[in-house]
Design an enzyme around this catalytic site. Structure first.
Site, PDB file in Angstrom:
ATOM      1  N   TYR A  88       1.245   5.429   0.207  1.00  0.00           N
ATOM      2  CA  TYR A  88       0.830   6.804   0.405  1.00  0.00           C
ATOM      3  C   TYR A  88       1.717   7.706  -0.449  1.00  0.00           C
ATOM      4  O   TYR A  88       2.796   7.303  -0.885  1.00  0.00           O
ATOM      5  CB  TYR A  88       0.979   7.219   1.872  1.00  0.00           C
ATOM      6  CG  TYR A  88      -0.073   6.665   2.790  1.00  0.00           C
ATOM      7  CD1 TYR A  88      -1.410   6.989   2.627  1.00  0.00           C
ATOM      8  CD2 TYR A  88       0.279   5.832   3.847  1.00  0.00           C
ATOM      9  CE1 TYR A  88      -2.378   6.490   3.488  1.00  0.00           C
ATOM     10  CE2 TYR A  88      -0.675   5.328   4.716  1.00  0.00           C
ATOM     11  CZ  TYR A  88      -2.004   5.667   4.526  1.00  0.00           C
ATOM     12  OH  TYR A  88      -2.950   5.163   5.384  1.00  0.00           O
ATOM     13  N   THR A 144      -3.203   4.650  -2.155  1.00  0.00           N
ATOM     14  CA  THR A 144      -4.293   5.164  -1.330  1.00  0.00           C
ATOM     15  C   THR A 144      -4.502   6.644  -1.601  1.00  0.00           C
ATOM     16  O   THR A 144      -3.575   7.445  -1.468  1.00  0.00           O
ATOM     17  CB  THR A 144      -3.994   4.936   0.162  1.00  0.00           C
ATOM     18  OG1 THR A 144      -3.962   3.526   0.406  1.00  0.00           O
ATOM     19  CG2 THR A 144      -5.062   5.563   1.036  1.00  0.00           C
ATOM     20  N   GLN A 148       0.862  -1.185   0.000  1.00  0.00           N
ATOM     21  CA  GLN A 148       0.000   0.000   0.000  1.00  0.00           C
ATOM     22  C   GLN A 148       0.894   1.228   0.000  1.00  0.00           C
ATOM     23  O   GLN A 148       1.906   1.297   0.714  1.00  0.00           O
ATOM     24  CB  GLN A 148      -0.893  -0.002   1.238  1.00  0.00           C
ATOM     25  CG  GLN A 148      -1.760   1.225   1.399  1.00  0.00           C
ATOM     26  CD  GLN A 148      -1.088   2.307   2.224  1.00  0.00           C
ATOM     27  OE1 GLN A 148      -0.104   2.044   2.924  1.00  0.00           O
ATOM     28  NE2 GLN A 148      -1.584   3.513   2.129  1.00  0.00           N
ATOM     29  N   GLY A 190      -9.052  -5.425   8.741  1.00  0.00           N
ATOM     30  CA  GLY A 190      -8.078  -4.585   9.416  1.00  0.00           C
ATOM     31  C   GLY A 190      -8.087  -4.777  10.912  1.00  0.00           C
ATOM     32  O   GLY A 190      -7.317  -5.560  11.458  1.00  0.00           O
ATOM     33  N   ARG A 191      -8.986  -4.098  11.605  1.00  0.00           N
ATOM     34  CA  ARG A 191      -8.983  -4.138  13.073  1.00  0.00           C
ATOM     35  C   ARG A 191      -9.056  -5.544  13.660  1.00  0.00           C
ATOM     36  O   ARG A 191      -8.391  -5.812  14.662  1.00  0.00           O
ATOM     37  CB  ARG A 191     -10.128  -3.279  13.617  1.00  0.00           C
ATOM     38  CG  ARG A 191      -9.888  -1.758  13.487  1.00  0.00           C
ATOM     39  CD  ARG A 191     -11.052  -0.992  14.078  1.00  0.00           C
ATOM     40  NE  ARG A 191     -10.899   0.452  14.034  1.00  0.00           N
ATOM     41  CZ  ARG A 191     -11.307   1.215  13.027  1.00  0.00           C
ATOM     42  NH1 ARG A 191     -11.888   0.650  11.960  1.00  0.00           N
ATOM     43  NH2 ARG A 191     -11.136   2.526  13.067  1.00  0.00           N
ATOM     44  N   GLY A 235     -15.093  -2.325   7.941  1.00  0.00           N
ATOM     45  CA  GLY A 235     -16.316  -2.822   8.559  1.00  0.00           C
ATOM     46  C   GLY A 235     -16.490  -4.318   8.609  1.00  0.00           C
ATOM     47  O   GLY A 235     -17.433  -4.790   9.243  1.00  0.00           O
ATOM     48  N   HIS A 259     -11.368   4.136   4.613  1.00  0.00           N
ATOM     49  CA  HIS A 259     -10.238   4.137   5.544  1.00  0.00           C
ATOM     50  C   HIS A 259     -10.664   3.675   6.941  1.00  0.00           C
ATOM     51  O   HIS A 259     -10.130   4.138   7.957  1.00  0.00           O
ATOM     52  CB  HIS A 259      -9.598   5.521   5.617  1.00  0.00           C
ATOM     53  CG  HIS A 259      -8.109   5.502   5.717  1.00  0.00           C
ATOM     54  ND1 HIS A 259      -7.282   5.707   4.644  1.00  0.00           N
ATOM     55  CD2 HIS A 259      -7.280   5.276   6.763  1.00  0.00           C
ATOM     56  CE1 HIS A 259      -6.023   5.637   5.017  1.00  0.00           C
ATOM     57  NE2 HIS A 259      -5.992   5.368   6.314  1.00  0.00           N
TER      58      HIS A 259
END
Length: 379
Positions: free
Chosen positions: A129, A155, A127, A325-326, A304, A272
């Site tokens: 930036y 991103t 990824q 992710g989380r 989500g 994000h």
């Protein structure tokens, strides 16, 4: 490992093991954290209309960019996971390799791209930036090309760092700014403190932006992510990058269509994780329109997802692959690499179970989203 069976249990376990400011960095979002809540609620509210008479497929493998993976989900890029411990990036990459799912390394990870590839035995997806110093951007792209990274994920949804109130209230900085409150918090979790002492201060070796002069985390992140991204830059990257190129942070069909016309291989529908724009639409709600605009390309989604059944819902709404992710960050905080591997196996089983019960593959299986059936052609 009982604590990896449910996202809420993972979160509770991580909270017990991490200082409050470290937990808040992972768990927190922008503003009132409404976008993050909408992401999760969108998946919870979506209903699968199954076909109980369709033959049950029991294969979860999928092909992405000429590579075969065990399941159509992977691990989303997450920067700053060294706040858990200095081995986080490597351990999570190893877990993904062991379970044969895609792993996306953040360009603001706390471990170098080369070290992660060496430790995991394979090059990760990267990824990207856009830092304020664009030479850093192209330098990292060339390093990824030399290493044979199969996918570059640019991103575009972080032109400024979102207002993350928990980090502001915690006065989170790199290096850490100690106070009586943080000292007490760390003393209560000596294993975390010992790990930080062993690994030393957090660094950002991929973009090589020094962390030792940052006033706060937002200042440091702004230098690493605040460069200007436009269609000209995307066209330049397309010419420079030989492998698959995805644009991450897309929520509109028109943007997806333009990316496809410029030769991008797909997009990632994402807000994000709710960490940028608090008023952003839930990623699942944007998915089907974006997927319809990128036929012939890959449409991925993050933000989500909490269980394997969410992967099926994303697929029915048009996704080729979904990213967690989380849940992964909390699993690592709760139990290290072993807990991440256990989580990935559970997610795969949950996804398979949902596919079998729904009759996945039947044209009669549909997703009810916001009281409307998603057309089967979008899946």
């Amino acid at each position: 490992m009982d604590y990896v069976h449910d996202f809420r249990e993972l979160r509770r376990s991580a909270r017990r093991r991490l200082p409050g400011f470290a937990f808040d960095f992972i768990d927190g979002s922008a503003g009132r954290e409404a976008a993050a809540a909408r992401n999760v609620q969108a998946f919870a509210d979506a209903e699968i209309h199954p076909d109980p008479l369709h033959p049950r497929a029991r294969e979860t493998r999928c092909a992405l960019f000429n590579q075969s993976y065990a399941a159509p989900f992977g691990i989303a890029p997450m920067g700053g996971l060294g706040i858990i411990d200095g081995r986080a990036d490597i351990s999570i990459a190893r877990a993904a390799a062991a379970c044969d799912v895609p792993y996306v390394l953040s360009s603001v990870a706390n471990t170098s791209l080369e070290d992660v590839a060496r430790a995991a035995g394979r090059s990760p997806w990267l990824q990207l930036y856009c830092p304020q110093d664009r030479s850093l951007l192209f330098g990292l792209v060339d390093r990824a090309k030399d290493l044979g990274c199969p996918v570059l994920m640019l991103t575009v949804d972080m032109p400024m760092v979102g207002k993350r109130l928990r980090d502001i209230r915690n006065r989170l900085s790199i290096p850490f700014r100690w106070s009586a409150r943080t000292v007490i918090d760390v003393v209560a979790r000596p294993r975390w403190g010992l790990a930080q002492l062993v690994n030393g201060p957090l660094q950002f070796p991929n973009l090589r932006v020094p962390a030792d002069d940052a006033d706060d985390l937002a200042t440091l992140m702004a230098r690493q992510t605040g460069g200007i991204i436009d269609w000209e830059l995307i066209a330049t990257l397309r010419d420079r990058w030989p492998n698959a190129l995805l644009i991450k942070g897309v929520q509109s069909a028109s943007v997806a269509r333009r990316a496809h016309q410029l030769g991008c291989d797909g997009v990632v529908v994402s807000n994000h994780g709710g960490r940028q724009l608090d008023g952003a639409a839930a990623s699942l709600h944007s998915l089907s329109a974006v997927a319809a605009a990128t036929r012939g390309g890959v449409t991925a989604i993050d933000s989500g997802l909490r269980c394997g059944e969410d992967v099926l819902k994303a697929r029915l709404a048009g996704a080729s692959v979904a990213f967690f992710g989380r849940p992964v960050a909390f699993a690592y905080a709760a139990g290290g690499q072993a807990a991440v591997e256990a989580l990935l196996r559970i997610l795969r089983h949950e996804y398979l179970c949902a596919c079998v019960q729904a009759g996945e593959g039947s044209p009669d299986v549909q997703l009810l989203l916001r009281n409307e059936l998603v057309p089967p052609a979008a899946s």
